[in-house]
Scaffold this active site. Structure first.
Site, PDB file in Angstrom:
ATOM      1  N   ARG A  53       0.842  -1.211   0.000  1.00 35.71           N
ATOM      2  CA  ARG A  53       0.000   0.000   0.000  1.00 35.71           C
ATOM      3  C   ARG A  53       0.862   1.239   0.000  1.00 35.71           C
ATOM      4  NH1 ARG A  53      -1.902   2.923   4.766  1.00 35.71           N
ATOM      5  NH2 ARG A  53      -3.683   4.286   4.242  1.00 35.71           N
ATOM      6  N   ARG A  94      -7.845  19.956   6.930  1.00 35.11           N
ATOM      7  CA  ARG A  94      -6.775  20.130   7.922  1.00 35.11           C
ATOM      8  C   ARG A  94      -6.781  21.549   8.474  1.00 35.11           C
ATOM      9  NH1 ARG A  94      -3.614  15.842   8.419  1.00 35.11           N
ATOM     10  NH2 ARG A  94      -3.558  14.316   6.715  1.00 35.11           N
ATOM     11  N   LYS A 239     -13.207   2.603   1.126  1.00 30.68           N
ATOM     12  CA  LYS A 239     -12.804   2.743   2.523  1.00 30.68           C
ATOM     13  C   LYS A 239     -13.985   3.284   3.337  1.00 30.68           C
ATOM     14  CE  LYS A 239      -8.751   4.589   3.153  1.00 30.68           C
ATOM     15  NZ  LYS A 239      -7.690   5.628   3.067  1.00 30.68           N
ATOM     16  N   THR A 297      -5.989  -0.493  10.386  1.00 24.98           N
ATOM     17  CA  THR A 297      -5.698   0.553  11.374  1.00 24.98           C
ATOM     18  C   THR A 297      -5.348   0.019  12.762  1.00 24.98           C
ATOM     19  OG1 THR A 297      -7.320   1.954  10.223  1.00 24.98           O
ATOM     20  CG2 THR A 297      -6.356   2.815  12.243  1.00 24.98           C
TER      21      THR A 297
END
Length: 498
Positions: A53, A94, A239, A297
């Site tokens: 990945r 962000r 995802k 994760t």
């Protein structure tokens, strides 16, 4: 209520015997600075990764291109078919830069102005990289900063900023992630940056594409169309990171080529106690519809710094395998961690231990495929028949002829007790299948004569050490030999010859 999972020992083998395939659940490793060198990346491949990945949120285009080139060179040297999973960034909001280059302490109960542009962060103001912020939040909305560690509550809106109270404080650094729970984001399906990264993926022949922060199946259709316009055909990995996606998991799982339980971002938006149930429900649904599923994760998070994981982490990996996941993923453990190779080796050992008495067969894989397409229904029925035959007959290998990988995936859906060998003419498809539970792909030409096809496939499988000469194999294919996808109609048992 989650139904009990069974572990089946292969027919003709004693429990604990090492099968030809050896490991059914696949390992995905994230590449990064820790494994960017030839020696370290070679060690990662030798440790047993199945998929590599690359996260577009980190590094430069040049660094990503170099990693892809090096990975493929090293994989080719070892005769390995390792695909690239390129994660698109998605709409990642962000915070702005710091005013004085030091983390800003945000105190609980204080007020702060939040601007929809990147103003310098101080104790009084925060800027975020989302121009539509004031259009999507309302008084009472929550904003979560720094992976959910800091919580802001919207009290009022002006034409320039949102007035927020700090519900949960803490130090805020530069460029921290911002999450807006239960908010429908505008222009979130495929950003301009995503389209640039998609063009990069097309140029480099990337096999798997991770779609970040999607909300519905429509986002998958948009990405597939954009890839097709570039002449690319990557398998699309949805995802699941937002409650909106979780609410539409059924349509998403049917539209995607694979699904990822992205527990990091999902865990920011959901209460942490809801994540285990969400994981199990996503995996079970994917098992039911035949869509490969990845659990990701913080699986071995402590190994970023420590040489061994915690007992809770080893149980986490094992439980994902028992749930029915196709693959488990390492993130920072291999990208930036001190013990990248050891992390892969540990994950490999955990999976093998769970599968020691045979492959895991969750209840959902026994269910017939709910599909409108008659060809998929037929292939699914043949896959279940292949599983049933391998359960009761002395079959040691299932060999599937597949053009696009669809037939092999549906055979794998049933979680048969014996190894699945996918025979395809396309190296690109062969690499894509490396993600799927239990499948080992080989590349071979497709000939029109069925007897010749079976004989040549038999010899290649034996020559590559994937099965033993003289053992029985179940062949899945079509008669006559079709050169289009979706025409599977044949089950044939014969003894393998060398």
């Amino acid at each position: 209520m989650v139904a009990a999972t069974t572990i089946d020992a292969p027919i003709g083998r004693t429990a604990g015997h090492d099968t030809t395939h050896r490991r059914y659940v696949k390992i995905i490793a994230t590449l990064g600075p820790a494994v960017a060198g030839r020696e370290s990346l070679s060690a990662l491949i030798e440790a047993g990764i199945d998929v590599a990945r690359i996260n577009c949120s980190h590094g430069t285009i040049e660094e990503r291109a170099r990693l892809i080139h090096l990975l493929r060179e090293l994989a080719d040297e070892r005769g390995r078919l390792i695909p690239i999973l390129l994660d698109l960034r998605g709409l990642k909001i962000r915070t702005g830069p710091l005013a004085h280059n030091e983390a800003v302490p945000l105190a609980r109960g204080a007020k702060v102005r939040v601007y929809p542009r990147l103003v310098p962060t101080t104790v009084d103001q925060i800027g975020v990289s989302y121009p539509a912020l004031l259009d999507v939040v309302r008084p009472g909305s929550r904003m979560l900063l720094a992976d959910g560690l800091i919580e802001l509550l919207v009290e009022d809106l002006t034409d320039e900023y949102a007035i927020c109270s700090i519900g949960r404080g803490g130090p805020l650094a530069s460029g921290q992630g911002v999450t807006l729970p239960n908010v429908t984001l505008q222009e979130a399906s495929l950003t301009a940056t995503d389209r640039d990264d998609l063009a990069f993926a097309a140029r480099h022949g990337v096999e798997l594409l991770g779609l970040s922060f999607l909300s519905s199946a429509e986002d998958i259709h948009t990405a597939r169309a954009a890839a097709a316009d570039l002449g690319a055909r990557p398998a699309l990995v949805a995802k699941i990171e937002r409650p909106a996606a979780l609410a539409k998991i059924g349509e998403i799982a049917r539209a995607a080529d694979a699904v990822m339980v992205a527990r990091g971002d999902l865990g920011v938006q959901l209460p942490p106690e809801q994540i285990p149930r969400a994981q199990k429900e996503i995996i079970a649904l994917c098992n039911r519809v035949g869509t490969p599923v990845i659990t990701a994760t913080q699986m071995l998070e402590s190994m970023i710094m420590q040489p061994v994981p915690t007992r809770a982490e080893t149980s986490d990996v094992a439980n994902a395998v028992l749930d029915g996941t196709d693959a488990v993923m390492l993130s920072a453990e291999t990208a930036t961690g001190r013990h990248a190779t050891a992390s892969v080796e540990m994950m490999d050992r955990i999976i093998r231990e769970v599968e020691r008495d045979g492959p895991v067969r969750p209840p959902a894989v026994r269910e017939s495929l709910d599909a409108a397409d008659p060809e998929r229904q037929i292939t699914d029925a043949l896959g279940r028949a292949a599983r049933a035959l391998s359960d009761v007959a002395p079959i040691e290998t299932i060999i599937v002829f597949t053009l696009t990988g669809a037939s092999a995936r549906l055979v794998a859906k049933g979680r048969p007790r014996v190894p699945i060998i996918a025979v395809t003419t396309d190296p690109y498809v062969a690499r894509q299948l490396s993600l799927v539970w239990g499948i080992h792909a080989i590349i071979a030409p497709l000939v029109d004569d069925l007897e010749q096809l079976l004989r040549e496939a038999s010899r290649k499988v034996v020559a590559e050490g994937l099965a033993r000469e003289g053992t029985e194999a179940l062949f899945v294919g079509s008669l006559p030999i079709y050169r289009v996808s979706g025409r599977t109609n044949l089950l044939h048992i014969r003894r393998l010859e060398g």
